[in-house]
Scaffold this active site. Structure first.
Site, PDB file in Angstrom:
ATOM      1  CB  SER A 165      -0.881   0.103   1.050  1.00  0.00           C
ATOM      2  OG  SER A 165      -0.191  -0.257   2.569  1.00  0.00           O
ATOM      3  CG  HIS A 199      -2.763  -0.830  -3.184  1.00  0.00           C
ATOM      4  ND1 HIS A 199      -2.980   0.491  -2.866  1.00  0.00           N
ATOM      5  CD2 HIS A 199      -2.930  -1.811  -1.943  1.00  0.00           C
ATOM      6  CE1 HIS A 199      -3.435   0.486  -1.492  1.00  0.00           C
ATOM      7  NE2 HIS A 199      -3.514  -0.966  -1.048  1.00  0.00           N
ATOM      8  CD  GLU A 245      -3.259   3.482  -5.233  1.00  0.00           C
ATOM      9  OE1 GLU A 245      -3.259   4.681  -5.161  1.00  0.00           O
ATOM     10  OE2 GLU A 245      -2.994   2.750  -4.290  1.00  0.00           O
ATOM     11  CG  ASN A 298      -2.965   3.952   1.724  1.00  0.00           C
ATOM     12  OD1 ASN A 298      -3.810   4.197   2.387  1.00  0.00           O
ATOM     13  ND2 ASN A 298      -2.417   2.668   1.414  1.00  0.00           N
TER      14      ASN A 298
END
Length: 293
Positions: free
Chosen positions: A120, A141, A153, A191
């Site tokens: 992540s 991800h 992602e 994130n």
């Protein structure tokens, strides 16, 4: 360009088992690996239950459901992954542990195999540096839980080839996912934005601006989020949130990414969220009750 027909997933936790479920229900042969035999048993039971639920809701046919479970094989032996077309790791969010794994996979996997990380926040370029095939290393991800969340992602390292990117995106498309592409910077897209918001929610609690309930309710109703940032942090795992904040701070060097002391204190005390039964909230009593802060 070769078609991906077999997938290996390393890590039988919620993320790994969810990725494995996606693969088997979309007609791919899967090896699911974990060193913990109990984790493999739990993952198999969870996948079987989820597949049966899809069948009962007529989202997949009985035949597809039965075929999916036949396609799933479990192992604790890394050597069993040698024939996989793509290997996706979903293990502990530690750069050192992941690099060791990628080095081992580089030795075991067939020469054409793609090595993908569900990280992540950790640099794909640095993970690729542990291998002799950096052009075949990529970030994939998934969001939690993988069978339900629509987004994946995709992150290219400095040397990731166009073919590796195209094959990885095609796999995500096959899973019915929507993909976004991120450059290889700490935290990527989701994130990079989400974790500072969660960290700021902890600062808001830490400095006494509002109660945890009011912080979460304010964000749920004020920004139309499905859950508040503190509740979400508990769902993700406070240790994971702290790890990502540390990656952001180290990778970007900006003091705005320094983890809130309250987040650090919770992790140090073992209050890691739902998986431990207590985090910001106390789940041993009820989802919204909490010990005194």
């Amino acid at each position: 360009m070769a078609e991906i027909k077999s997938v290996a997933v390393i890590g039988a936790g919620q993320m790994g088992s969810g990725i494995a479920q996606l693969a088997v229900t979309h007609g791919l042969d899967v090896w699911l690996l974990d060193t913990d035999s109990h984790a493999l048993s739990r993952a198999t039971a969870s996948i079987s239950s989820s597949v049966q639920r899809l069948v009962s809701k007529s989202q997949i046919s009985k035949e597809v459901g039965a075929d999916a479970m036949r396609r799933l094989r479990c192992t604790s032996n890394l050597e069993d992954l040698h024939s996989a077309d793509i290997i996706i790791e979903a293990i502990l969010e530690s750069e050192d542990i992941k690099k060791k794994l990628f080095s081992d996979l580089d030795r075991i996997a067939k020469s054409s195999a793609i090595l993908a990380s569900n990280t992540s926040s950790i640099s794909i370029t640095r993970l690729a540096s542990a291998t002799q095939r950096p052009s075949q290393v990529i970030g994939m991800h998934f969001m939690n839980p993988p069978p339900l969340m629509k987004l994946v992602e995709i992150i290219r390292g400095a040397d990731t080839s166009e073919e590796t990117y195209t094959m990885t995106k095609s796999l995500a498309d096959r899973f019915g996912k929507i993909t976004v592409y991120s450059q290889d910077y700490a935290g990527f897209i989701v994130n990079r934005i989400l974790m500072p918001m969660i960290n700021e929610a902890f600062h808001t609690l830490y400095t006494g601006v509002a109660t945890k309930e009011d912080i979460d309710m304010g964000m749920k109703l004020g920004t139309n989020h499905p859950m508040g940032p503190l509740e979400l942090a508990d769902f993700i795992g406070l240790d994971i949130c702290l790890s990502i904040m540390n990656v952001l701070h180290k990778g970007l060097g900006d003091p705005k990414y320094v983890p809130c002391p309250l987040l650090v204190q919770y992790v140090d005390s073992g209050r890691l969220g739902r998986k431990r039964g207590i985090g910001v909230y106390n789940y041993s009593r009820s989802p919204k009750s909490s010990p005194r802060l």
